[in-house]
Design a protein around this motif. Sequence first.
Motif, PDB file in Angstrom:
ATOM      1  N   GLU A  56      17.016  -1.035  -6.448  1.00 53.75           N
ATOM      2  CA  GLU A  56      15.902  -0.513  -5.741  1.00 53.75           C
ATOM      3  C   GLU A  56      14.976  -1.114  -4.462  1.00 53.75           C
ATOM      4  O   GLU A  56      14.350  -0.662  -3.978  1.00 53.75           O
ATOM      5  CB  GLU A  56      15.202   0.891  -6.223  1.00 53.75           C
ATOM      6  N   ALA A  57      14.766  -2.631  -5.360  1.00 53.39           N
ATOM      7  CA  ALA A  57      13.977  -3.495  -4.224  1.00 53.39           C
ATOM      8  C   ALA A  57      14.083  -3.712  -3.061  1.00 53.39           C
ATOM      9  O   ALA A  57      13.167  -3.307  -2.285  1.00 53.39           O
ATOM     10  CB  ALA A  57      14.181  -4.886  -5.746  1.00 53.39           C
ATOM     11  N   LEU A  58      15.276  -3.880  -2.891  1.00 53.14           N
ATOM     12  CA  LEU A  58      15.547  -3.788  -1.372  1.00 53.14           C
ATOM     13  C   LEU A  58      15.735  -2.778  -0.808  1.00 53.14           C
ATOM     14  O   LEU A  58      14.757  -2.747   0.277  1.00 53.14           O
ATOM     15  CB  LEU A  58      17.289  -4.535  -1.859  1.00 53.14           C
ATOM     16  N   GLN A  59      15.916  -1.842  -0.989  1.00 53.99           N
ATOM     17  CA  GLN A  59      15.532  -0.426  -0.463  1.00 53.99           C
ATOM     18  C   GLN A  59      13.956  -0.280  -0.048  1.00 53.99           C
ATOM     19  O   GLN A  59      13.556   0.335   0.937  1.00 53.99           O
ATOM     20  CB  GLN A  59      16.447   0.671  -1.373  1.00 53.99           C
ATOM     21  N   ARG A  60      13.396  -0.490  -1.234  1.00 55.06           N
ATOM     22  CA  ARG A  60      11.719  -0.325  -0.873  1.00 55.06           C
ATOM     23  C   ARG A  60      11.425  -0.832  -0.335  1.00 55.06           C
ATOM     24  O   ARG A  60      11.017  -0.887   0.918  1.00 55.06           O
ATOM     25  CB  ARG A  60      11.159  -0.595  -2.263  1.00 55.06           C
ATOM     26  N   ARG A  61      11.913  -2.927  -0.136  1.00 53.35           N
ATOM     27  CA  ARG A  61      11.088  -3.299   1.195  1.00 53.35           C
ATOM     28  C   ARG A  61      11.843  -3.163   2.350  1.00 53.35           C
ATOM     29  O   ARG A  61      10.885  -3.124   3.543  1.00 53.35           O
ATOM     30  CB  ARG A  61      12.468  -5.082   0.669  1.00 53.35           C
ATOM     31  N   ILE A  62      13.606  -3.115   2.301  1.00 54.01           N
ATOM     32  CA  ILE A  62      13.643  -1.558   3.570  1.00 54.01           C
ATOM     33  C   ILE A  62      12.736  -0.944   4.138  1.00 54.01           C
ATOM     34  O   ILE A  62      11.999  -0.855   5.374  1.00 54.01           O
ATOM     35  CB  ILE A  62      15.664  -1.608   4.186  1.00 54.01           C
ATOM     36  N   GLY A  63      12.010  -0.054   3.883  1.00 53.53           N
ATOM     37  CA  GLY A  63      11.823   1.009   3.795  1.00 53.53           C
ATOM     38  C   GLY A  63      10.607   1.002   4.365  1.00 53.53           C
ATOM     39  O   GLY A  63       9.683   1.802   4.756  1.00 53.53           O
ATOM     40  N   HIS A  64       9.466   0.476   3.386  1.00 51.46           N
ATOM     41  CA  HIS A  64       7.826  -0.505   3.849  1.00 51.46           C
ATOM     42  C   HIS A  64       7.822  -1.674   4.819  1.00 51.46           C
ATOM     43  O   HIS A  64       7.598  -0.695   5.794  1.00 51.46           O
ATOM     44  CB  HIS A  64       7.983  -1.611   2.700  1.00 51.46           C
ATOM     45  N   ALA A  65       9.173  -1.974   5.238  1.00 58.40           N
ATOM     46  CA  ALA A  65       9.046  -3.123   6.310  1.00 58.40           C
ATOM     47  C   ALA A  65       9.999  -1.656   7.605  1.00 58.40           C
ATOM     48  O   ALA A  65       8.696  -1.850   8.413  1.00 58.40           O
ATOM     49  CB  ALA A  65      10.447  -3.323   6.121  1.00 58.40           C
ATOM     50  N   TYR A  66      10.227  -1.005   7.896  1.00 60.25           N
ATOM     51  CA  TYR A  66      10.769   0.048   8.511  1.00 60.25           C
ATOM     52  C   TYR A  66       8.969   1.438   8.575  1.00 60.25           C
ATOM     53  O   TYR A  66       8.700   1.843  10.092  1.00 60.25           O
ATOM     54  CB  TYR A  66      11.540   0.946   8.504  1.00 60.25           C
TER      55      TYR A  66
END
Length: 112
Positions: A56-66
């Motif tokens: 989930e941490a990586l998913q959040r990072r990707i989501g926040h980036a985009y």
Amino acid sequence: MLVVTDSRHPVQAPAGVRIIELDQATRIEVELAAHLPADPQQAAALVRQRLHDGGEALQRRIGHAYQGVADAWGLGIAKIPAVVVDRRYVVYGEPDVPRAVARINAYRSTQP
């Protein structure tokens, strides 16, 4: 307040200021693609494993980036760094966020 920049244009911002780095998504993709095997199936499996391990941490990072890229685009940001106040006022090219905010406040004080 919002600051839009990238990793090549560092800014000096107080704590709590939202900073969007437009190249963050690309940097995450580079992390995921680092040292992949030449075989496409093995490479795909390794990327899937890295995505799974990141959780989930990586998913959040990707989501926040985009989401940051979308937010900057929605504001019509034309250059970086950009300091945006109240989604209405922007100062371009000033890496010192307090100085940019002072310029915005000075301008606002002259407007009725």
